[in-house]
Scaffold this active site. Sequence first.
Site, PDB file in Angstrom:
ATOM      1  N   SER A  52       0.798  -1.223   0.000  1.00 28.14           N
ATOM      2  CA  SER A  52       0.000   0.000   0.000  1.00 28.14           C
ATOM      3  C   SER A  52       0.834   1.277   0.000  1.00 28.14           C
ATOM      4  O   SER A  52       0.313   2.353  -0.288  1.00 28.14           O
ATOM      5  CB  SER A  52      -0.944   0.013   1.210  1.00 28.14           C
ATOM      6  OG  SER A  52      -0.216   0.174   2.411  1.00 28.14           O
TER       7      SER A  52
ATOM      8  N   LYS B 190       0.562   4.519   7.035  1.00 27.43           N
ATOM      9  CA  LYS B 190       0.051   5.367   5.958  1.00 27.43           C
ATOM     10  C   LYS B 190       0.704   6.752   6.081  1.00 27.43           C
ATOM     11  O   LYS B 190       1.421   7.041   7.031  1.00 27.43           O
ATOM     12  CB  LYS B 190      -1.469   5.523   6.029  1.00 27.43           C
ATOM     13  CG  LYS B 190      -2.263   4.228   6.035  1.00 27.43           C
ATOM     14  CD  LYS B 190      -2.198   3.474   4.725  1.00 27.43           C
ATOM     15  CE  LYS B 190      -2.978   2.170   4.789  1.00 27.43           C
ATOM     16  NZ  LYS B 190      -2.772   1.325   3.596  1.00 27.43           N
TER      17      LYS B 190
END
Length: 218
Positions: free
Chosen positions: A42, A97
């Site tokens: 990701s 993230k």
Amino acid sequence: MTLVAFQKSTVREYFESIVVAVILALFIRTFVVQAFKIPTGSMEPNLLVGDHLLVNKFVFAPTLSGLERMLLPMRQVVRGDVVVFKFPEDPERDFIKRIVGLPGETIEVRGTQVLVNGAAIDQPFAHFLLPHDPNASANEGDPREHYGPVTVPAGHYFAMGDNRDNSQDSRYWGFMPGHYVKGRALMIYWSFDDAPSTSGVARLVGGTRWSRLLHQIH
């Protein structure tokens, strides 16, 4: 008697040294730094599966006084920080993230653009696998193409993966509570590609991504 006393003293010194070392290691792991392994793609291509990171848990710690804020290397979370945090839908899992939206800001996604308070922000770290058309009405239900506008609540953040087309992030599960932040990703201390078919030492040497060792994360 003197010899026995000396032996007891030496054993006690070793024991105390071990106890101090264990306490120090636990303190460092709990409050200062922690290891973290990248499990998914990701954050590609900036962070790869098999990257092993050191996470600075100290930088976002709360301070009790103005003197602490002046003397200690602490600060608030800012846009662009790569952070490790407890996954809001399952706090037992850790996610990594990049912070895109701060408390009170209005966030909107249109194609490859992210708008903060109505203005597009620079995203040199963003990576896209698919073509995007921000004006394609057929894709309005796809959060990768159209999302928001939404306002980030107080005490929360909007987080996105750098690999925008392959990231389960705030577009899907909402805002991330600030107290879930565990720390800022600091550096890659080791990176390993599990693809080589060799075994043993040859696999360890061949699978290590040497160019990524000690790479700082931005």
